[in-house]
Structures are given as C-alpha cells and as structure tokens.
Scaffold this active site. Structure first.
Site, mmCIF file in Angstrom:
data_model
loop_
_atom_site.group_PDB
_atom_site.id
_atom_site.type_symbol
_atom_site.label_atom_id
_atom_site.label_comp_id
_atom_site.label_asym_id
_atom_site.label_seq_id
_atom_site.Cartn_x
_atom_site.Cartn_y
_atom_site.Cartn_z
ATOM 1 N N ALA A 55 0.866 -1.181 0.000
ATOM 2 C CA ALA A 55 0.000 0.000 0.000
ATOM 3 C C ALA A 55 0.897 1.223 0.000
ATOM 4 C CB ALA A 55 -0.908 -0.010 1.231
ATOM 5 N N MET A 56 0.948 1.938 -1.117
ATOM 6 C CA MET A 56 1.851 3.070 -1.279
ATOM 7 C C MET A 56 1.081 4.385 -1.200
ATOM 8 S SD MET A 56 4.409 1.622 -4.262
ATOM 9 C CE MET A 56 5.565 2.994 -4.021
ATOM 10 N N SER A 57 1.316 5.118 -0.122
ATOM 11 C CA SER A 57 0.609 6.379 0.098
ATOM 12 C C SER A 57 1.314 7.564 -0.540
ATOM 13 C CB SER A 57 0.476 6.639 1.597
ATOM 14 O OG SER A 57 1.758 6.864 2.166
ATOM 15 N N GLY A 58 2.560 7.365 -0.955
ATOM 16 C CA GLY A 58 3.343 8.471 -1.490
ATOM 17 C C GLY A 58 4.287 9.059 -0.467
ATOM 18 N N GLY A 59 4.223 8.576 0.770
ATOM 19 C CA GLY A 59 5.114 9.043 1.819
ATOM 20 C C GLY A 59 6.386 8.219 1.888
ATOM 21 N N ASP A 61 7.537 6.326 4.338
ATOM 22 C CA ASP A 61 7.431 5.029 5.002
ATOM 23 C C ASP A 61 6.991 3.920 4.048
ATOM 24 O OD1 ASP A 61 8.159 6.236 7.424
ATOM 25 O OD2 ASP A 61 6.078 6.752 7.862
ATOM 26 N N CYS A 149 -10.345 3.961 8.751
ATOM 27 C CA CYS A 149 -9.738 3.799 7.429
ATOM 28 C C CYS A 149 -8.924 2.519 7.367
ATOM 29 C CB CYS A 149 -8.853 5.006 7.101
ATOM 30 S SG CYS A 149 -8.109 4.945 5.466
ATOM 31 N N GLY A 173 3.461 0.550 5.446
ATOM 32 C CA GLY A 173 4.552 1.264 6.094
ATOM 33 C C GLY A 173 4.245 1.676 7.514
ATOM 34 N N CYS A 246 -6.484 13.164 6.443
ATOM 35 C CA CYS A 246 -6.239 13.255 5.005
ATOM 36 C C CYS A 246 -7.320 14.005 4.244
ATOM 37 C CB CYS A 246 -6.026 11.871 4.407
ATOM 38 S SG CYS A 246 -7.496 10.817 4.384
#
Length: 431
Positions: A55-59, A61, A149, A173, A246
């Site tokens: 799961a890639m949030s763009g942060g 971690d 979430c 992350g 968010c």
C-alpha cells in the site's frame, strides 16, 4: 485504467509474469529438491516466487517498504488508493495532498522498477470513513478516522484486492510489528520506535487480517527509514510526514462536518455541572472533552469541557478534577489476545490500556461478557472522550503485545479506590 478494475491489473501482471515463467519453473524444481523454507516475511518460498502488494501512500514510510521488499527480491506490486480529491489542496507543511502523493508514489514505483496502480476508493471512503466521522462528531464524540480507514478501507477492501491479485501478503509502512505464535497465528506488537508506534490506530485488526499483513518497518526507527530512502535514491527521503486528517487538508475539520452534517453546527448552551447556563456556543463540534481554551466564557477559575450533550446541544464545563474518570464503557470490542475474550475476562483481566494515541498505557482491569465490556482504570484518567479508542496491551512499555481494544462509549467517575485485583499491577509499576 478503469477505476478499481482489478481484472485489468491481473491482465497486466499476467503479461509481465509470462516472460519470467521459465525462471519460476526452475525455482519450483529447486524448492522441491531442497525443501520449503520461510522467507523474511515468514512466508513459504523464495522472495522472487512471492508476490507482495504494498500500500503506497506516497510518503517515505510506504515507499521504503516497497523499495526494501523489492531489494530482497520479492515480486512487489504497488497500489495507491485515491480516497479523496482535494482539488487545489493546500501545500503547507504537514498537509495531505492527494494529487501530489499519487504522483510521488508513481515516481517511487518507477524508480525501483515495480508495477504501480491507482484504485479509486473515493465512494467507499466517503461512506465508511467521512460519513462516520461526521456522524460521530455530531453525536458529541471525538472520533479517530484513521482507525476506521485502516479497518474498513486498507485491511478489508485493499486486502481483498491483494488476495485477488494473487499476493501472498499485503505490506504497509505502519510503525508496528507482528510476530509468529506457536499456534501458527500472529501477534501484533508495538513498534521498536516508541515515538512512532502506531499500534493505537491498528487495534481493530482481526486475527485473519494479521495472518496476511506484514509491517517491515516495525523494528526500525524513523531515522533508519529515511536513511534507507536516501540509499535507495528516493526523492521522498526528506518528505514531511502528513499530520492532518487526510480529507481535511486545511486542518479545519469543522468545515467538513458542517458541510456533511449541517445540523451539527446548531448553537446551544454552555452549562456548569449543575446545569446552570453560563454561556452560549455555535455548535458542539467546536468542542472536545478536556478542552480549556476557546470556551468563550469568563470565569475566576479555569474551566474545562467535561462532557458534550448532543441531544440537548449542551457543552458541560467544570473544574479540572471533574475530568478524572475511572470507569469506561466500551463498544465494538476487538480481541486479538489468546483464547476467547469472554473466557479471558471472566474473572477480570489485568492489562494496560491507552485511551488516547498520545497517552502512555496505564494499568487497568477489563471485565464483562456478551458484548458488554468495561474498563476499570487503576489510577483514573483525565479527558476520557467518547469516540476515542481504548487499546489493550500486555505491558506498559517496550514492544508490548496488542491484545485488542474498543471504542469508548462513555466514561464515569465511580470514586472507587484501587481494586484488589489490580493491586499487583500498581505494585509492579512502583518497582
């Protein structure tokens, strides 16, 4: 790509896998001859034969999580969820901007050489998280949307998608860790970096979900994570952590609630503990239990919000000592400790609880049965707010095991002294 179309992703992954089929066949033959061993994720098979969805949030971690697993040879697939479109969102430090985060996640995926997909989860996020958040505030609670979430979107919907894509695990992350148990299941434990520990927000994770989830950063510090990001050459290495909810990029959550639930901003009275009107307010959503500043009333002694009466649109205030509660009624309790919950708490279970993410765990006793559970706090706690989580631990510090938790339905002051069953915990803390 059509939003949320897992069939399309399957086709793309299948095409990429065809080119590598011969190599995988050879690996399977080797595994047959040498026997199967667990890899670094406690999964059977070699990393290159193990698909993992990240799961890639763009942060930083989640980016390091993907890069780390890719460097170990895993078949990594990055997925970013489009949860909320801010449009021209603010770009101040600590703000969350969906468009930029998706761009950053895509760049990281290209940098480390993994397939990356964006799934449109906006409608389900609105229903499961945003509407729940607004309803909770309108009811006089102080909700924690990140918990919902994780529970409803990431660890239910995204996890289901990961299974459909043939992944052996879903990695995130989060700063939390899991450990294999003797019975083959997994335990959730606090992160090694106590300043970054996110176990409070993951208490609702179920046993089945834990078996499938992996948290590669659980034994690292934030500093180590950023150093890895630099070594991997990731542009997000110095990216600031998002500090806001968010879907509230400005930090003014009352704007969102007012738009979703206009009736939640109706004016009402501020009253003292005896019900005497001493002021007025413009909506209970502007207040939370324990609040002192911004009450808009004059007083010779400090006053705090003691409770919120949503039905009568009343904000009840009182002195600081009125904030201390020693009994908490819970709802929606999730148990991931040993055995069955009702059996574990039949005679009262000594444990440690955290009633807010920023508070340290304190000794308590859990009792109840058949869906009704109460926590007795040994030393009491100030500012216990309905809607927050009460998370159970087996120790007060270190990489304690998370035993579960529930949402705070109500709290009260019984005036009771430390109960005999809880005395051993107090003595242990005293040394």
């Amino acid at each position: 790509m059509p939003p949320g179309n897992t069939a399309y992703i399957k086709e793309q992954l299948a095409a990429a896998e065809t080119a590598d089929r011969r190599k995988r066949a050879g690996a399977a033959a080797i595994a047959t001859m040498t026997g199967t061993m667990l890899n670094s994720l406690d999964l059977e098979g070699r990393p290159q034969d193990t698909r993992v969805v990240v799961a890639m949030s763009g942060g930083v971690d989640s980016s390091v999580t993907a890069a780390l697993l890719k460097s170990e040879g895993y078949d990594v697939v990055g997925i970013t969820l489009q949860l909320y479109d801010h449009g021209a969102a603010t770009h101040r430090k600590g703000a969350c901007c969906a468009g930029q985060d998706i761009h950053d996640a895509r760049d990281v995926a290209a940098r480390i050489g993994i397939p990356h997909y964006v799934l449109d989860y906006e409608s389900r996020f609105r229903e499961a998280v945003m509407d729940n958040f607004a309803d909770s505030y309108a009811a006089g609670e102080t909700p924690v949307p990140c918990i919902e979430c994780n529970r409803s979107i990431k660890f239910r919907d995204l996890l289901k998608t990961a299974r459909e894509l043939g992944a052996a695990a879903l990695a995130t992350g989060h700063y939390v860790a899991s450990r294999p148990l003797a019975d083959g299941t997994r335990a959730l434990v606090c992160a090694a970096d106590s300043d970054r520990d996110q176990s409070y927000f993951l208490f609702a994770t179920t046993r089945d979900q834990l078996d499938y989830l992996r948290f590669p950063l659980g034994d690292m510090t934030k500093q180590q994570t950023r150093e890895l990001a630099r070594r991997f050459g990731l542009d997000v290495a110095e990216k600031h952590d998002s500090q806001d909810i968010c879907f509230v990029p400005t930090g003014r959550y009352t704007d969102i609630i007012g738009r979703l639930r206009p009736n939640a901003v109706e004016p009402g009275d501020i009253v003292d503990l005896n019900g005497r009107i001493i002021g007025a307010h413009q909506g209970i959503i502007h207040f939370t239990v324990g609040q002192r500043k911004g009450l808009g009333i004059a007083s010779t002694a400090p006053l705090y919000v003691v409770r919120l009466d949503a039905a009568r649109r009343r904000v009840v205030v009182g002195p600081r000592e009125a904030l201390r509660m020693d009994r908490i009624v819970l709802r929606d309790v999730n148990w991931i400790g040993d055995g069955v919950l009702d059996s574990a708490v039949r005679d009262g279970l000594e444990l440690f609880v955290r009633v807010r993410s920023t508070r340290a765990p304190q000794p308590a006793s859990l009792r109840g049965a058949d869906g009704r559970y109460e926590i007795d706090l040994v030393a009491g706690e100030e500012g216990v707010s309905p809607g927050q989580a009460c998370v159970f631990y087996d120790a007060p510090s270190g990489q304690a095991r998370v035993l579960g938790g529930g949402f705070i339905e109500s709290a009260m002051a019984t005036g009771a002294t430390v109960r005999g069953a809880a005395r051993p915990l107090v003595e242990a803390l005293r040394g």
